[in-house]
Write a protein that holds these residues in place. Sequence first.
Motif, PDB file in Angstrom:
ATOM      1  N   UNK A  15      81.966  66.677  95.973  1.00 50.94           N
ATOM      2  CA  UNK A  15      81.165  65.455  96.058  1.00 50.94           C
ATOM      3  C   UNK A  15      82.100  64.283  95.808  1.00 50.94           C
ATOM      4  N   UNK A  16      82.087  63.300  96.695  1.00 45.12           N
ATOM      5  CA  UNK A  16      82.901  62.101  96.530  1.00 45.12           C
ATOM      6  C   UNK A  16      82.036  60.883  96.838  1.00 45.12           C
ATOM      7  N   UNK A  35      72.489  64.693  89.566  1.00 42.78           N
ATOM      8  CA  UNK A  35      71.643  65.083  90.699  1.00 42.78           C
ATOM      9  C   UNK A  35      72.408  66.038  91.609  1.00 42.78           C
ATOM     10  N   UNK A  36      73.666  65.717  91.875  1.00 40.43           N
ATOM     11  CA  UNK A  36      74.488  66.575  92.743  1.00 40.43           C
ATOM     12  C   UNK A  36      74.692  67.947  92.111  1.00 40.43           C
ATOM     13  N   UNK A  37      74.994  67.987  90.825  1.00 45.82           N
ATOM     14  CA  UNK A  37      75.168  69.269  90.139  1.00 45.82           C
ATOM     15  C   UNK A  37      73.897  70.102  90.203  1.00 45.82           C
ATOM     16  N   UNK A  77      84.885  61.825  92.091  1.00 44.10           N
ATOM     17  CA  UNK A  77      85.003  63.042  92.902  1.00 44.10           C
ATOM     18  C   UNK A  77      84.774  64.222  91.972  1.00 44.10           C
ATOM     19  N   UNK A  78      83.849  65.084  92.349  1.00 44.98           N
ATOM     20  CA  UNK A  78      83.616  66.319  91.602  1.00 44.98           C
ATOM     21  C   UNK A  78      83.906  67.478  92.545  1.00 44.98           C
ATOM     22  N   UNK A  87      86.339  66.983  87.452  1.00 47.58           N
ATOM     23  CA  UNK A  87      85.787  65.630  87.575  1.00 47.58           C
ATOM     24  C   UNK A  87      86.971  64.677  87.663  1.00 47.58           C
ATOM     25  N   UNK A  88      86.973  63.837  88.699  1.00 54.81           N
ATOM     26  CA  UNK A  88      88.047  62.862  88.882  1.00 54.81           C
ATOM     27  C   UNK A  88      87.435  61.475  89.055  1.00 54.81           C
ATOM     28  N   UNK A  89      87.993  60.501  88.356  1.00 57.11           N
ATOM     29  CA  UNK A  89      87.585  59.111  88.533  1.00 57.11           C
ATOM     30  C   UNK A  89      88.845  58.316  88.839  1.00 57.11           C
ATOM     31  N   UNK A  90      88.830  57.627  89.978  1.00 52.87           N
ATOM     32  CA  UNK A  90      89.978  56.847  90.429  1.00 52.87           C
ATOM     33  C   UNK A  90      89.641  55.364  90.371  1.00 52.87           C
TER      34      UNK A  90
END
Length: 157
Positions: A15-16, A35-37, A77-78, A87-90
Amino acid sequence: MTTPPGPARTLVRVFTQRFSCTRRGARLARQLALVELHGWGVPEGTPLSLDAGLLVSELAANAVLHGRVPGRDFELRMTLLAGVLRVEVSDARGDRRPVVRARDLRAGSGYGLRIVAALAADWGVTDRLVGKTVWAELPRRIRPVPPGGHEDDHDLG
């Protein structure tokens, strides 16, 4: 990150999404992540969902507070793998690296990365062409498929 081969790193879901670099954007990132999870079979309230929600909250808040560049968004981005949720946060600020602060009980803030470090099996920072990505990984326990059951019958959380 170099991804080692093997079943623990088999890609399951990605998910991005980009969000405005505001407090509202950070809240929305956490809500959409949950919600995505849930759609991936990780119901709200499970340990993985709770930990992921907290990681997204902390990393998104850091992107908004410390990584904000006017006119630029942050990206969540998960990646759900067979053995881990990444879990990534850019954000657009490559010059401001996250630092785990020394413990100061008088400080009303500054505990975000301590929380990330406590929850995550591993975490770190990678450079991007513009900015940086702060990532964290949560281990994912998978229950065996019950006899006579289907792969979809087990809890992914």
